[in-house]
Write a protein that holds these residues in place. Structure first.
Motif, mmCIF file in Angstrom:
data_model
loop_
_atom_site.group_PDB
_atom_site.id
_atom_site.type_symbol
_atom_site.label_atom_id
_atom_site.label_comp_id
_atom_site.label_asym_id
_atom_site.label_seq_id
_atom_site.Cartn_x
_atom_site.Cartn_y
_atom_site.Cartn_z
ATOM 1 N N PRO A 124 6.635 -9.800 -2.107
ATOM 2 C CA PRO A 124 6.468 -8.417 -1.642
ATOM 3 C C PRO A 124 6.247 -8.372 -0.137
ATOM 4 C CG PRO A 124 4.794 -8.995 -3.268
ATOM 5 C CD PRO A 124 5.549 -10.238 -2.978
ATOM 6 N N GLU A 125 6.875 -7.405 0.492
ATOM 7 C CA GLU A 125 6.877 -7.375 1.947
ATOM 8 C C GLU A 125 5.479 -7.240 2.528
ATOM 9 O OE1 GLU A 125 9.928 -5.380 5.105
ATOM 10 O OE2 GLU A 125 8.614 -4.103 3.946
ATOM 11 N N THR A 126 4.654 -6.440 1.847
ATOM 12 C CA THR A 126 3.356 -6.130 2.438
ATOM 13 C C THR A 126 2.250 -7.079 1.981
ATOM 14 O OG1 THR A 126 3.132 -4.551 0.667
ATOM 15 C CG2 THR A 126 3.799 -3.696 2.804
ATOM 16 N N ALA A 127 2.621 -8.110 1.234
ATOM 17 C CA ALA A 127 1.592 -8.996 0.698
ATOM 18 C C ALA A 127 1.034 -9.900 1.810
ATOM 19 C CB ALA A 127 2.159 -9.852 -0.413
ATOM 20 N N TYR B 167 16.961 -8.095 2.025
ATOM 21 C CA TYR B 167 17.039 -8.122 0.559
ATOM 22 C C TYR B 167 18.394 -7.639 0.061
ATOM 23 C CZ TYR B 167 12.090 -8.740 1.161
ATOM 24 O OH TYR B 167 10.890 -9.203 1.538
ATOM 25 N N GLU C 224 3.103 -8.639 -9.241
ATOM 26 C CA GLU C 224 4.054 -8.864 -8.156
ATOM 27 C C GLU C 224 4.631 -10.274 -8.164
ATOM 28 O OE1 GLU C 224 5.017 -6.451 -6.335
ATOM 29 O OE2 GLU C 224 3.553 -4.989 -7.007
ATOM 30 N N SER D 105 -1.599 -9.354 -3.382
ATOM 31 C CA SER D 105 -0.326 -8.710 -3.726
ATOM 32 C C SER D 105 -0.150 -7.383 -3.002
ATOM 33 C CB SER D 105 -0.252 -8.438 -5.221
ATOM 34 O OG SER D 105 -0.326 -9.632 -5.916
ATOM 35 N N SER E 205 -0.772 -4.492 -4.138
ATOM 36 C CA SER E 205 -0.199 -3.538 -5.068
ATOM 37 C C SER E 205 -1.352 -2.959 -5.873
ATOM 38 C CB SER E 205 0.791 -4.257 -5.982
ATOM 39 O OG SER E 205 0.783 -3.709 -7.258
#
Lengths: 410, 217, 199, 325
Positions: D69-72, C173, D225, D131, D133
């Motif tokens: 989002p990285e963790t999605a 990023y 997100e 998401s 989140s």
């Protein structure tokens, strides 16, 4: 067992419930600036709410120890920037008390009048954001329509809209003009009808009532203990208004009433502030009628370029006045200009009790200035109020306590 | 005074959503009324005299330079210490000569103290409010730039530079003698203390003062 | 009740605790020892003729040159029903910088005391949650002390390494220009990653 | 056969583009209406009176960076907005805009629309869950509860109409309305219409029932997100959903494409006017009312609207058996 405790016991006894943490803020649409709330939630019920502040800390107290009394005054604009003049007035009153000066009568009336205008401006912003948080979007823009009129009047009066620095130690900066008074007269004639517009939209609305009645109840005893002041305290039914308890400026000469709530919930705090709008209009009208002729600044008011007496002893580590300043120090022999001693003076600003505690060592700078800011204490109380309520009620509570983070973090 | 609640709505009001319909009526009425917003770049706001905007040094029509006498009062009073003055003192006459005068506009908090304490009406916060720039350096106003700012202000506002008096140079309603300074402009008539606005509730009758006409506004 | 009467009552109840009282501009300031401050406050809070139920302000003052009693903790008390105010100034020495907390009397004292601890470094004993409030947890020093300079040497924020390490991890990023780091910076961030980043 | 398929595809393309244009200008219409209700002007900059604003918005959203989002949960995260939009767009297929003009005039049109609007709720729930989140998660949970509850209220409110018309086919319903006063069912079915209006707001997540996105509590709820293009899909889905709901309201209660007089060459005019009136109602309510709390919405749905709708069904049954037969 209080209602909140019951709710917490209710959910924490449930074996299936799962607790999770949410950090609400500091970038969040409803936290009125950079407030952060560390929430522990069980579903939508708040188990604990710990406010985290300080994102806007600018060290005004430390700064003022190195500025003269009149130089610190513009800094107080930046405390509660919704009602800057009220802060200025509180500051000036505290310094006047410390120095033993009294502002002339006309200046007192002018200050009272302008303070009440800023109270209206601040409360307008409160109703705007409070209603917006609960979802009534239109009230926001209607309130800003009126706030704009007040800010324009401030601009006419002293050349700035948000940070006017209008009062001076021992008086005010400049006199009012005829145009200003005409505009003000028109404004206060029209304002009550505008208030009714807001009330048409929210006051009796069933959704508004559901969101505010019985939410965030603070009993009177608890409210005093928490140190709440202003309309947040009066909503709980405690009659404490500094304008009545320790009258300052022209408040002893004008006739007004202090609205007191009954049940201490969000709705009562809302009603109290709505009544305060009307009382402010009343005070402004009386000030306009009674405005006496005369000077606007006391004869013995200190000059803006303050004479600095040499400090008793230069403290180890403190920077002291700059070499430039020491070159300009002129001793005042005939008058003990700056008394040694300490004073605590508080005034009723729109958010509550704004107090200034000064310790003077006889120089032209405060040895120590402490600001007792109402928002700081209110945010401290927020955690206690929100426990056991729902996420949506936190938003209603923040709005009803009317906090501003510039003042909280100083 | 105990607060008064509005009357509780009856069952008819509950069934027919009276209060909601009233609110919707209000928004509909407002939709048909005129909007109050200003279309900014086309519609300019009316800036009142004494507005605290861009900094400038008043240009002396005689010398063409600034009127500053390097008394240092503005530099001393400035709460954010954003005014930097260097001067040279003539040993014989004691007259100071300004070497450089600079204001850091990004540090300034626009309190207006500098213009208020200036004994010769030199420094001023003008009514110019549009002075964005792409570089931070552009906000370090040196003497030359400050004089240019003044020219821009005079041009945009069409004040007569020989007659213009800023309310911060000479606050309205303040006794003349409290603001001593021989080279200060005299106050327009209706700023004088005798012409102040007095409330109707007082015995003294309201005085009528003509509106101060400053320059060609 | 007259201010002097309050002082008199306080003096009777706590003999030897009161050092001095100063009336200045119509306000009464009582300088007291710190040891029994909680009892004194409770007395003022509970006495039916005094009823100081509102703690207006609590703050610390640093008298930098007085070594024996360098600090003072100032309590501004007010009685809402009886409308009188009084100020207690409890002296706190530098080497034993602690005083009893009054949160048991006024819940609102909680945040006042946290602020005083944060900015002045006075420890309140018996406080439920004495953490820094206005400054970050990792801040060094107490800024409102007189020996804390207004302007000090510029120094990198201690959390910066951690931020950079995270930036390194999320290199794709590239928020912090991590792609353009030098080898040395990269290795430092890598080394920091193990220690700093908590997964 | 081939020609028929091609014609259907052509029809779909035409309807799709017309609907998309309407959606774009529905956003413009919303901003203007709410703007003027709030004594301001709304968009004024892009084009005369901001007329090109929706196009500028579209271009902006479609060219924004696609943040992920990285963790999605990747596949679900990508699928959710598409589900929302597709479910809403599919409903359009069964709506008759005027006599005989529907992509597919199926017999169970109403049921199909109810099914599709439930499917849109599924997309919202997935978005909230995928998401990863907390705000989005809360929003998704709220959405699942709210949409399911109001689905019942809405279904029941339409039952009265079905009983009166004796059909689930949309065109039949419109034709059946000719017998009722003013040619609309809103008068005999006033109770049903009220329940439908409220459920319609809740079903499309509009104020005062915008719990799933509720910007003052949950930042943006289930779409916190999402950014750029994917957010635009949600946005389109929401507005298409509004148009579908307004169309259903028009067909079931306001007499569909019929009007006081015939308009030659442009028979869709009455339908459009009625749909736009209902859309205006959406905006009007949004400009006026505060937002309910989550549990209060549930209470309103289960304790007030569902009993009311049931009562309406019983009342209609009684009337149909004894009075109107």
């Amino acid at each position: 067992m209080s209602r909140n405790e019951e709710r917490i016991a209710d959910v924490s006894g449930d074996a299936l419930s799962e607790v999770f943490e949410v950090q609400m803020g500091p970038q969040h649409p409803a936290t009125h600036g950079v407030l952060k709330l560390n929430l522990v939630l069980d579903g939508e019920t708040v188990l604990s709410c710990k406010p985290d502040v300080g994102y806007l800390h600018r060290g005004i107290e430390k700064l003022s120890e190195n500025l003269t009394y009149s130089q610190s005054m513009p800094l107080t604009d930046r405390l509660d920037y919704m009602s800057a003049i009220a802060n200025n007035t509180g500051y000036c009153l505290a310094v006047e008390t410390l120095l033993g000066i009294e502002a002339p009568l006309r200046a007192k009336y002018l200050r009272t009048m302008i303070c009440e205008m800023s109270r209206i401006a601040s409360h307008l912003l409160w109703i705007a954001t409070h209603a917006l948080d609960i979802g009534a979007m239109t009230v926001f823009l209607y309130a800003f329509r009126e706030r704009e009129l007040i800010l324009e009047m401030f601009e006419e009066l002293c050349g700035a809209r948000l940070t006017p620095s209008y009062p001076r130690i021992g008086g005010v900066r400049q006199d009012v003009t005829r145009e200003f008074m005409d505009r003000l007269e028109k404004f206060i004639a029209e304002f009550p009808s505008r208030l009714e517009e807001y009330e048409t939209l929210i006051d009796t609305n069933r959704i508004w009532l559901k969101r505010t009645k019985g939410i965030g109840i603070i009993p009177a005893e608890q409210a005093i203990g928490l140190g709440l002041t202003g309309a947040s305290l009066r909503g709980s039914g405690v009659d404490y208004d500094i304008r009545k308890h320790r009258p300052y400026d022209a408040y002893p000469y004008v006739d007004f009433e202090v609205p007191i709530g009954i049940s201490g919930d969000v709705y009562d705090r809302y009603r109290c502030r709505m009544e305060e709008f009307r009382q402010s209009v009343r005070i402004i009208r009386q000030c306009m009628e009674q405005l006496p002729p005369g000077p606007i600044i006391a004869d013995d008011a200190p000059d803006l370029v303050m004479e600095l007496k040499p400090p008793r002893k230069v403290m180890a580590g403190s920077t002291g006045p700059s070499p430039l300043k020491t070159a300009l120090i002129r001793l005042v022999e005939d008058r003990q200009a700056y008394m040694e001693g300490d004073v605590y003076v508080s005034t009723e600003v729109p958010k509550g009790e704004l107090g200034f505690y000064f310790v003077s060592d006889g120089r032209g700078m405060p040895y120590r200035m402490h600001i007792r800011s109402p928002s700081y204490i209110h945010i401290g109380a927020l955690g206690v109020i929100c426990e056991g309520e729902l996420v949506a009620d936190i938003i209603a509570n923040i709005g009803s306590l009317d906090v501003v983070l510039g003042e909280c973090d100083r | 005074m105990i607060i008064q609640y509005k009357k509780k709505r009856g069952w008819l009001g509950t069934v027919f959503l009276v209060e909601i319909l009233k609110g919707m009526g209000l928004t509909l009425r407002r939709m048909l009324s005129r909007s109050v917003t200003r279309q900014y770049p086309e519609e300019r706001p009316e800036i009142r005299i004494g507005f605290r905007g861009q900094h400038a040094l008043a240009r002396d029509p005689v010398t063409g330079g600034s009127r500053c006498v390097a008394c240092m009062r503005c530099a001393v009073v400035c709460p954010s210490r954003c005014i930097h003055i260097e001067y040279k003192k003539d040993e014989q006459t004691g007259v100071r000569e300004v070497q450089s005068y600079a204001i850091e506009a990004l540090r300034c908090i626009y309190c207006g103290y500098c213009e208020e304490v200036c004994p010769v009406n030199a420094v001023i916060l003008t009514e110019v409010y549009e002075y964005a720039a792409y570089k931070r350096d552009a906000f370090y106003f040196d003497e030359e730039q400050l004089l240019k700012n003044w020219d821009r202000f005079i041009e945009e506002s069409r004040y007569d530079p020989t007659k213009y008096v800023n309310p911060f140079w000479r606050p309205r309603g303040i006794d003349e003698r409290t603001l001593a300074g021989p080279r200060r402009r005299s106050v327009p008539d209706d700023w004088k203390m005798e012409n102040q606005w007095v409330g109707t509730g007082m015995t003294k009758s309201r005085k009528t003062g003509a509106r101060c006409d400053v320059g060609g506004h | 009740m007259e201010l002097l009467e309050i002082v008199e009552k306080l003096r009777e109840a706590f003999p030897g605790e009161i050092l001095e009282w100063i009336e200045h501009r119509g306000q009464m300031g009582v300088i007291v020892r710190r040891d029994r401050i909680l009892e004194m406050c409770r007395f003022l809070h509970d006495d039916s003729e005094i009823q100081m139920n509102h703690l207006m302000d609590l703050c610390g003052v640093d008298y930098g040159d007085r070594k024996d009693v360098r600090f003072e903790v100032v309590y501004n008390l007010y009685s809402i029903p009886l409308r009188h105010m009084i100020r207690l100034r409890a002296q706190v020495p530098e080497d034993d910088c602690r005083i009893d907390s009054v949160t048991s009397l006024w819940t609102g004292a909680d945040w006042h005391e946290r602020e005083t601890y944060d900015l002045m470094g006075i420890v309140f004993e018996g406080h439920p949650d004495l953490r820094r409030v206005l400054l970050p947890e990792t801040w060094e020093g107490h800024p409102l002390r007189k020996d804390y300079p207004v302007q000090g040497p510029e120094k990198e924020w201690s959390g910066y390494e951690e931020v950079k390490a995270v930036a390194r991890r999320l290199k794709k990023y590239d928020f912090y220009g991590a792609a353009e780091w030098t080898d040395e910076e990269e290795s430092r961030a890598r080394a920091g990653e193990a220690g700093y980043v908590k997964e | 056969m081939v020609i028929e398929i091609l014609l259907t595809i052509l029809l779909i393309v035409v309807v799709f583009s017309v609907i998309m244009l309407h959606v774009a200008y529905a956003t413009y219409f919303e901003r203007k209406v709410i703007g003027h209700m709030q004594v301001r002007m709304g968009p004024m900059r892009v084009g005369p009176h901001g007329l090109l604003q929706p196009i500028a918005d579209g271009i902006k959203l479609f060219f924004k960076e696609d943040v992920f989002p990285e963790t999605a949960d990747k596949p679900t995260f990508y699928a959710a907005p598409i589900i929302c939009l597709v479910a809403a767009l599919t409903s359009i297929a069964v709506i008759p805009f005027w006599e005989g003009m529907a992509i597919s005039d199926i017999n169970i049109g109403l049921l199909f629309i109810l099914a599709m609007s439930s499917l849109a709720g599924w997309g919202v729930v997935l978005a909230g869950w995928a998401s990863n989140s907390k705000y989005a998660f809360l929003g998704g949970l709220r959405a699942s509860a709210q949409i399911i509850s109001y689905e019942i209220a809405m279904g029941l409110s339409i039952v009265g109409v079905m009983m009166m018309a004796g059909s689930l086919n949309m065109s039949e319903i419109v034709k059946a309305q000719a017998q009722s006063p003013f040619g609309i069912y809103a008068i005999p079915q006033v109770l049903g219409f009220f329940v439908f209006l409220v459920a319609m707001l809740a079903e499309t997540n509009r104020t005062p029932f915008d719990m799933p996105e509720c910007e003052s509590e949950l930042v943006a709820g289930y779409c916190t997100e999402y950014a750029g293009f994917r957010f635009a899909l949600f946005f389109l889905g929401e507005y298409v959903g509004m148009i579908v709901m307004a169309s259903v309201g028009t067909i079931c209660f306001l007499g569909g494409w019929t009007g006081p007089f015939e308009v030659p060459f442009f028979p869709i005019i009455w339908f459009m006017l009625k749909v736009y009136f209902l859309i205006f109602f959406f905006y009007w309510v949004r400009a006026t009312l505060p937002r309910y709390r989550y549990d209060q919405i549930m209470a309103l749905g289960w304790k007030v609207l569902i009993p009311l709708a049931l009562g309406n069904v019983i009342l209609t049954g009684i009337m149909k058996t004894f009075v109107w037969h």
